[in-house]
Design a protein around this motif. Structure first.
Motif, short mmCIF file in Angstrom:
data_model
loop_
_atom_site.label_atom_id
_atom_site.label_comp_id
_atom_site.label_asym_id
_atom_site.label_seq_id
_atom_site.Cartn_x
_atom_site.Cartn_y
_atom_site.Cartn_z
N LEU A 8 9.76 31.59 -4.29
CA LEU A 8 8.88 32.11 -4.09
C LEU A 8 9.11 34.02 -3.99
N GLU A 32 7.62 30.40 -7.66
CA GLU A 32 6.34 31.04 -7.98
C GLU A 32 5.76 31.68 -7.19
N ALA A 34 3.65 36.00 -5.64
CA ALA A 34 2.13 35.96 -4.80
C ALA A 34 2.09 37.47 -5.02
N GLU A 39 -1.61 35.29 0.14
CA GLU A 39 -1.13 34.22 -1.26
C GLU A 39 -0.14 33.76 -0.40
N LEU A 43 0.58 29.49 0.36
CA LEU A 43 1.76 28.85 -0.46
C LEU A 43 2.85 28.05 0.64
N TYR A 47 3.90 24.77 0.53
CA TYR A 47 5.54 24.25 0.06
C TYR A 47 6.23 24.77 0.76
#
Length: 450
Positions: A8, A32, A34, A39, A43, A47
């Motif tokens: 992330l 991913e 953000a 955000e 997430l 996850y």
């Protein structure tokens, strides 16, 4: 395609997000993005990430506070903090809160790749150390899988072929036949041999805690959950998870296990986060699962998921030619363990072993040999040691008494009474209707006086 890990990237700069996505995606990571703290929180709650890249200067958010939240929500994630204001004080504060590394803007693609790779390796080592601590006692004194009989050769041939695949394996057989050892051998012959082997004893775990043991839990998930716990599935990531006596799990856990087997995703108790796990599944049972399915005690869909490759381990009474080999192996092992100068087993004792039915299979033979070693008074274990070790001959195939001499019949009767009296000669003499001196003289004549 299998990913190297889930990353992330949290940064309010679209250029950094896009560039980071391109660099890390090409390296095989699942990425991913953000742009805000909100955000990122969403997430992270949904996850699990292996590595989180966190910009400490997000609009409307205190970077170190967000770092603290991330470490609280997902302690296993490795956080690499990013800042354009990389002072020593900020770095020290971030490290004290559990950051794995520190990147200062502007950073090169190579620096980004290196930071993520180092953080991912740190997570792997952390989980590996946790796994080793939890399984150290299990590994101590582990028995090898021993056998040369045609039945065992067939089992090992099937196991070797199964090991080269990633298919789920179901091991069947009576208790004590070595299903756990065969499961570990399959793992050690497989491409996953460098990964962990995590065993789950379905017969001893408390049902109310079973889900927590399998999937882990978050702090506060239930009374007594004072900290985060990593579950067996996550510990086995990259390796093999072995469910021993899987026929004992309750229907509600069967449903959750089916979902984990099918989707290779789990959620810790008390959390909605999805954790992806890459595991090979081996299960074992001493029950007839087909009968359990017909009786409504085991889910049919889970049975078919587990029974992709089936290997049956024969009981010891169907592989008697392996008994001398196993006895010799256990003798050497327990003589060394207990420091006893015992190096052999007499033919008479081996003959008694070959006649016995061994309802407890290899495990019973192992326990018997250990007791014989402990009670042995001579370098070679003889018939006189059997009753001291509590060896029960009732399971042996009886020899017709009309083929025995009168003295042999008397001897066997006296030894049965001695075993029933746990070696107490005074009590045994009373039950036999003779005095203690006569009993001792008979035992001495038969070489059984101790």
């Amino acid at each position: 395609m299998k990913t190297r890990g889930r990353v992330l990237l949290i940064d309010d700069d679209p250029g950094i997000r896009d560039a980071g996505f391109q660099v890390l995606s090409r390296e095989g990571y699942e990425v991913e993005l953000a742009g805000t703290a909100e955000e990122a929180r969403r997430l992270i709650s949904d996850y699990e990430f292996d590595v989180i890249l966190l910009d400490l200067k997000l609009p409307g958010a205190e970077g170190l506070e967000l770092l603290r939240e991330i470490r609280e929500e997902d302690p296993q994630s490795q956080v690499v903090v990013i800042t354009a204001y990389g002072t020593v004080e900020v770095a020290v504060s971030a490290m004290k809160l559990g950051a794995a590394d520190f990147l200062q803007k502007p950073f090169s693609p190579q620096e980004l790749r290196l930071a993520v790779a180092k953080a991912l390796e740190k997570k792997r080592l952390t989980l590996e150390n946790l796994y080793l601590r939890q399984t150290l006692e299990e590994r101590v004194g582990r028995t090898e899988f021993i056998g040369r009989s045609p039945a065992i050769k067939r089992v090992l041939e099937r196991a070797e072929l199964a090991a080269q695949t990633d298919s789920t394996v179901l091991l069947t057989g009576e208790s004590g036949t070595g299903k756990g050892l065969l499961a570990r051998k399959i793992h050690e012959m497989s491409p996953r041999r460098e990964g962990p082997f995590v065993a789950v004893d379905c017969g001893t775990l408390v049902p109310t805690l079973f889900e927590s043991e399998l999937f882990g839990h978050v702090k506060g998930a239930f009374t007594g959950a004072t900290s985060h716990k990593v579950g067996k599935f996550e510990l086995a990531h990259g390796g093999t998870i072995f469910f021993d006596e899987i026929g004992n799990i309750s229907p509600d856990i069967q449903a959750k296990l089916l979902k984990a087997v099918e989707e290779k995703e789990i959620s810790p108790v008390g959390s909605h986060r999805i954790v992806r796990v890459d595991v090979r599944i081996i299960a074992a049972t001493n029950k007839d699962l087909r009968e359990e399915v017909r009786a409504g005690r085991f889910r049919e869909d889970l049975y078919f998921r587990l029974n992709v490759i089936s290997i049956h381990l024969p009981p010891l009474r169907e592989r008697r030619e392996d008994i001398p080999l196993l006895a010799e192996y256990f003798l050497k092992r327990y003589a060394e363990k207990h420091g006893k100068p015992v190096h052999g087993i007499s033919p008479e004792v081996i003959e008694a072993f070959l006649r016995y039915s061994w309802p407890g299979n290899v495990r019973e033979l192992e326990n018997t040999i250990e007791r014989l070693v402990v009670f042995a008074r001579r370098p070679v274990i003889g018939p006189e040691d059997l009753y001291f070790a509590g060896f029960e001959s009732e399971g042996a195939e009886p020899e017709p008494e009309e083929d025995l001499s009168l003295e042999e019949v008397e001897k066997r009767h006296i030894l049965r009474v001695l075993r029933a009296c746990q070696g107490n000669k005074t009590l045994a003499a009373q039950k036999l209707g003779i005095d203690r001196k006569t009993l001792r003289e008979k035992l001495k004549r038969w070489g059984l006086a101790g």
